[in-house]
Design a protein around this motif. Structure first.
Motif, PDB file in Angstrom:
ATOM      1  N   THR A   1       0.863  -1.185   0.000  1.00  0.00           N
ATOM      2  CA  THR A   1       0.000   0.000   0.000  1.00  0.00           C
ATOM      3  C   THR A   1       0.898   1.233   0.000  1.00  0.00           C
ATOM      4  O   THR A   1       1.863   1.295   0.760  1.00  0.00           O
ATOM      5  CB  THR A   1      -0.918   0.007   1.236  1.00  0.00           C
ATOM      6  N   VAL A   2       0.563   2.211  -0.842  1.00  0.00           N
ATOM      7  CA  VAL A   2       1.409   3.394  -1.006  1.00  0.00           C
ATOM      8  C   VAL A   2       0.585   4.666  -0.841  1.00  0.00           C
ATOM      9  O   VAL A   2      -0.436   4.840  -1.517  1.00  0.00           O
ATOM     10  CB  VAL A   2       2.092   3.414  -2.402  1.00  0.00           C
ATOM     11  N   GLY A   3       1.041   5.559   0.028  1.00  0.00           N
ATOM     12  CA  GLY A   3       0.492   6.903   0.094  1.00  0.00           C
ATOM     13  C   GLY A   3       1.122   7.743  -0.998  1.00  0.00           C
ATOM     14  O   GLY A   3       2.343   7.886  -1.046  1.00  0.00           O
ATOM     15  N   VAL A   4       0.293   8.294  -1.884  1.00  0.00           N
ATOM     16  CA  VAL A   4       0.790   8.999  -3.071  1.00  0.00           C
ATOM     17  C   VAL A   4       0.141  10.374  -3.158  1.00  0.00           C
ATOM     18  O   VAL A   4      -1.086  10.489  -3.084  1.00  0.00           O
ATOM     19  CB  VAL A   4       0.492   8.206  -4.362  1.00  0.00           C
ATOM     20  N   ALA A   5       0.964  11.401  -3.341  1.00  0.00           N
ATOM     21  CA  ALA A   5       0.449  12.767  -3.453  1.00  0.00           C
ATOM     22  C   ALA A   5      -0.464  12.897  -4.666  1.00  0.00           C
ATOM     23  O   ALA A   5      -0.241  12.285  -5.714  1.00  0.00           O
ATOM     24  CB  ALA A   5       1.596  13.760  -3.548  1.00  0.00           C
ATOM     25  N   HIS A   6      -1.494  13.718  -4.517  1.00  0.00           N
ATOM     26  CA  HIS A   6      -2.485  13.881  -5.586  1.00  0.00           C
ATOM     27  C   HIS A   6      -1.866  14.436  -6.862  1.00  0.00           C
ATOM     28  O   HIS A   6      -2.402  14.231  -7.961  1.00  0.00           O
ATOM     29  CB  HIS A   6      -3.627  14.784  -5.118  1.00  0.00           C
TER      30      HIS A   6
END
Length: 306
Positions: A95-100
């Motif tokens: 799972t990756v948190g990715v900037a919009h």
């Protein structure tokens, strides 16, 4: 602190899974730069960047229970894709948190390797808040750069380069969070070569940190070098302080010129972050004239302009 033996062990650990990328030389590029340049082509690595190396090294050291539970990270693109690609090989959900505002191409690259993407705001505060929340929820976090296993894995690209060309006088790598530079600097020191980190002027927290002796916060994310828009990590910074000759700054305009120079001379279109190393040779010719210079071309996840 990270040692050469850590990088060597990482190389053995990941050898069966990573690609030993080629080293490209170009007479035209050597002539343009007035030195002999050896391009370690990590844009040809699995997932399109060196990040696959550190990701493999980190996941391979998790327990079976940790792998089964999955892992979480935050990324502008290349670390997330590298971790997802390594996860595919090893059966680990990522799972990756990715900037919009992340590169659509890099976002798609992560999805193609099976990553679960969670949108976050751009900038370091949002990245740090996301990771803090994941840790509070007892999730297994694999940092993009601030961990010895990541640093050791990233250093294996430089190790391969020096194994092929042990007499290099200088090594250059881009500097974002410092995983690549720190691991590479350990290798360069082992081989008796100078090592420089290269940063955009618009993301110069590493330069400011080295000058002040204390970690400085990331600058606003405005440079075109999207892979370098983060602050240097604590673990990499200690190694950088010990091993790196200097951090050199380049402008975004110089980076674009370097992208085109590499393309003209080799036919390879590389990311702005990767082109920083060539821009530095152009901007600081007195440091590199007539020397044998190794550079890590860190990634190629970018569309060629039409």
């Amino acid at each position: 602190m990270l040692q050469f033996s850590d990088v060597s062990a990482a190389a053995d650990r990941i050898a069966a899974r990573v690609k030993r990328t080629p080293v490209v030389q170009s007479d035209a590029l050597n002539s343009a730069l007035n030195c002999k340049v050896y391009l370690k082509c990590e844009h040809l690595q699995k997932s399109g960047a060196f990040k696959f190396r550190g990701a493999c090294n980190a996941l391979l050291q998790l327990s079976p229970e940790q792998r089964a539970a999955g892992v979480v990270t935050v990324s502008s693109g290349n670390h997330g894709a590298g971790l997802a690609a390594a996860g595919q090989l090893l059966g680990v959900q990522v799972t990756v948190g990715v900037a919009h505002n992340a590169s659509p191409l890099k976002r798609q690259n992560m999805l193609d390797f099976g990553a679960n993407i969670i949108p976050i705001e751009a900038g370091m505060p949002a990245r740090e808040a996301f990771i803090d929340a994941q840790r509070a929820a007892q999730q297994q976090v694999i940092p993009p750069y601030d961990h010895p296993h990541i640093m050791a894995g990233q250093g294996t690209a430089a190790l391969e380069l020096f194994e092929d060309y042990p007499d290099l006088a200088v090594l250059l790598t881009p500097l974002g969070g410092g995983g690549l530079l720190s691991g590479s600097s350990v290798v360069a020191k082992h081989y008796g070569a100078k090592c420089y980190g290269i940063e955009p002027e618009l993301a110069a927290d590493g330069y400011q940190s080295l000058q002040s002796g204390r970690l400085q916060p990331a600058m606003p994310p405005t440079s075109i070098c999207d892979g370098l828009l983060t602050s240097v990590g604590e673990h990499p910074f200690a190694v950088i302080q010990a091993n790196v000759a200097d951090i050199l700054l380049v402008s975004d305009a110089q980076v674009v010129d370097a992208q085109h120079l590499v393309d003209d001379c080799t036919g390879m279109w590389v990311e702005p972050s990767s082109a920083t190393v060539i821009a530095a040779i152009q901007r600081y010719p007195e440091l590199f004239a007539e020397k044998h210079v190794g550079v890590v071309i860190s990634g190629g996840n970018v569309k060629r302009p039409s």
